[in-house]
Write an enzyme that holds these catalytic residues in place. Structure first.
Site, mmCIF file in Angstrom:
data_model
loop_
_atom_site.group_PDB
_atom_site.id
_atom_site.type_symbol
_atom_site.label_atom_id
_atom_site.label_comp_id
_atom_site.label_asym_id
_atom_site.label_seq_id
_atom_site.Cartn_x
_atom_site.Cartn_y
_atom_site.Cartn_z
ATOM 1 N N GLU A 1 7.998 -1.562 6.113
ATOM 2 C CA GLU A 1 8.269 0.066 5.705
ATOM 3 C C GLU A 1 7.409 1.212 6.418
ATOM 4 O O GLU A 1 8.062 2.235 6.613
ATOM 5 C CB GLU A 1 7.462 -0.141 4.568
ATOM 6 C CG GLU A 1 7.779 1.683 3.178
ATOM 7 C CD GLU A 1 7.394 2.015 1.962
ATOM 8 O OE1 GLU A 1 6.380 0.824 1.537
ATOM 9 O OE2 GLU A 1 7.403 2.772 1.671
ATOM 10 N N ASP B 1 6.163 -4.555 3.222
ATOM 11 C CA ASP B 1 5.877 -3.290 2.602
ATOM 12 C C ASP B 1 4.152 -3.718 2.546
ATOM 13 O O ASP B 1 3.312 -4.676 1.820
ATOM 14 C CB ASP B 1 6.041 -3.209 0.724
ATOM 15 C CG ASP B 1 5.768 -1.646 0.433
ATOM 16 O OD1 ASP B 1 4.888 -1.644 1.627
ATOM 17 O OD2 ASP B 1 6.277 -1.493 -0.136
ATOM 18 N N ILE C 1 1.817 -1.793 1.867
ATOM 19 C CA ILE C 1 1.027 -1.390 0.119
ATOM 20 C C ILE C 1 2.132 -1.050 -0.693
ATOM 21 O O ILE C 1 2.872 -0.115 -0.381
ATOM 22 C CB ILE C 1 -0.109 -0.616 -0.125
ATOM 23 C CG1 ILE C 1 -0.901 -0.276 1.541
ATOM 24 C CG2 ILE C 1 -0.477 0.106 -1.632
ATOM 25 C CD1 ILE C 1 -2.255 0.393 1.289
ATOM 26 N N ASP C 2 2.653 -2.041 -1.561
ATOM 27 C CA ASP C 2 3.624 -1.094 -2.571
ATOM 28 C C ASP C 2 2.957 -0.724 -3.919
ATOM 29 O O ASP C 2 2.385 -1.740 -4.289
ATOM 30 C CB ASP C 2 4.757 -2.611 -2.963
ATOM 31 C CG ASP C 2 5.750 -2.014 -3.904
ATOM 32 O OD1 ASP C 2 7.169 -1.748 -3.205
ATOM 33 O OD2 ASP C 2 5.872 -2.469 -4.617
ATOM 34 N N THR D 1 1.837 2.512 -3.089
ATOM 35 C CA THR D 1 0.938 3.428 -2.175
ATOM 36 C C THR D 1 1.367 4.638 -3.793
ATOM 37 O O THR D 1 -0.103 5.131 -3.238
ATOM 38 C CB THR D 1 1.781 4.228 -1.313
ATOM 39 O OG1 THR D 1 2.481 2.911 -0.459
ATOM 40 C CG2 THR D 1 0.902 4.899 -0.099
ATOM 41 N N ASP E 1 10.175 -3.442 -0.537
ATOM 42 C CA ASP E 1 9.695 -3.673 -1.915
ATOM 43 C C ASP E 1 9.994 -4.774 -2.012
ATOM 44 O O ASP E 1 8.936 -4.866 -3.515
ATOM 45 C CB ASP E 1 10.116 -2.348 -2.555
ATOM 46 C CG ASP E 1 10.036 -1.085 -1.493
ATOM 47 O OD1 ASP E 1 8.826 -0.984 -1.952
ATOM 48 O OD2 ASP E 1 10.600 -0.199 -1.899
HETATM 49 C C1 IPD Z 1 7.435 2.104 -4.193
HETATM 50 C C2 IPD Z 1 7.943 1.427 -5.810
HETATM 51 C C3 IPD Z 1 7.897 1.910 -6.578
HETATM 52 C C4 IPD Z 1 9.199 2.217 -6.640
HETATM 53 C C5 IPD Z 1 10.204 3.300 -5.495
HETATM 54 C C6 IPD Z 1 9.165 2.059 -4.379
HETATM 55 P P1 IPD Z 1 6.150 2.165 -2.430
HETATM 56 O O1 IPD Z 1 6.970 1.596 -3.344
HETATM 57 O O2 IPD Z 1 7.543 -0.260 -5.475
HETATM 58 O O3 IPD Z 1 7.266 1.486 -8.295
HETATM 59 O O4 IPD Z 1 9.963 3.056 -7.779
HETATM 60 O O5 IPD Z 1 11.337 2.830 -5.339
HETATM 61 O O6 IPD Z 1 9.365 2.884 -2.996
HETATM 62 O O7 IPD Z 1 6.838 3.692 -1.926
HETATM 63 O O8 IPD Z 1 4.801 2.132 -3.213
HETATM 64 O O9 IPD Z 1 5.798 1.254 -1.335
#
Ligand code: IPD
Length: 259
Positions: free
Chosen positions: A68, A84, A86-87, A89, A210
């Site tokens: 990411e 990813d 930190i999914d 964030t 993700d």
């Molecule tokens: C996000 C999360 C979130 C989703 C976003 C993602 P991130 O990932 O998975 O639930 O709604 O579209 O981008 O940015 O925290 O790695």
């Protein structure tokens, strides 16, 4: 418990090491910036991704990495790690515990190993192709809910400019089901479906890092996972819809009416 491949073992090790970094930063003053209008990146994201890639690279130097934060490293290998660090964030920035390290290994468009680790509450989800899905080494399965009106479905908002495009699906589904949830981490949504904490997952226009690991975990726990048209989900592409086989058929019918 399954006999883990070297690839899965290294993914688990990398997730645990990243988890230590996350715990060190969690609930402290976090250094962050917005990278694309609405998307946070923190120093912890970058530190974790570097750590994960360095651990995996030592063992598999030829493999490709799609991270990411650091993009596509693009080697000629037919193996690619989708990472990813930190999914969730935004949850991390706010000191909320729904977050996870997500690491998946793809070979020729198939995800063959996946790890989703929440280091705050120490939940390690993992799966390998055709070997089942596990949470902290115990086998997990999707819920068996058959009735759409009793289903709890997680729906991600996606990006601000994408939400409007996807709202018809969300409205149509919301009218028929029991309830909607959004925990703020697509990786965890899929794992929660895998272990029966929710019944279905709708992730509009989501990035592969993700969801790649969570998709395999959900499939191995008995979920059917497709795009919003009911076709095969492919790495780097589009929407994700997961549910047990019964609900998948019924909810897909509702989604299709909106197209
Ligand atoms: C996000 C999360 C979130 C989703 C976003 C993602 P991130 O990932 O998975 O639930 O709604 O579209 O981008 O940015 O925290 O790695």
């Amino acid at each position: 418990m399954i006999k883990k491949s070297e690839e899965l073992k290294i993914a688990i090790k990398a997730a645990e090491e990243a988890g230590k970094i996350i715990r060190n930063h969690f609930n402290k003053k976090i250094s962050k910036r917005l990278k694309s209008g609405t998307d946070y990146v923190t120093n912890a994201d970058i530190e974790c991704e570097k750590k994960i890639i360095s651990i995996i690279k030592k063992k598999f130097p030829e493999h490709n990495f799609i991270g990411e934060e650091s993009g596509n490293h693009n080697t000629k290998s037919n193996f690619a790690w989708h990472i990813d660090p930190i999914d969730g964030t935004t949850n991390f920035v706010y000191g909320h515990y729904e977050l996870a390290v997500s690491i998946a290994l793809e070979k020729d468009n198939e995800i063959i190993a996946g790890v989703v680790y929440n280091p705050i509450i120490n939940e390690m989800f993992y799966a390998e192709k055709n070997k089942g899905a596990y949470l902290n080494n115990k086998k997990i399965k999707v819920r068996n809910e058959k009735k759409v009106r009793l289903a709890t479905v997680s729906v991600s908002a996606g990006r601000r400019n994408l939400l409007a495009k996807r709202l018809p699906f969300v409205f149509a589904v919301e009218k028929e089901i029991h309830n909607i949830r959004n925990f703020g981490s697509a990786a965890l949504h899929l794992c929660y479906a895998a272990c029966g904490r929710i019944d279905a997952v709708l992730e509009p226009l989501i990035n592969s890092w993700d969801v790649a690991a969570g998709i395999l975990i959900a499939e191995e726990a008995g979920a059917k996972v497709t795009n919003f048209e009911g076709g095969k989900w492919l790495p780097m592409k589009g929407d994700v819809f997961a549910a047990n086989k019964n609900l998948h058929k019924k909810i897909l019918r509702i989604i299709k009416k909106c197209q």
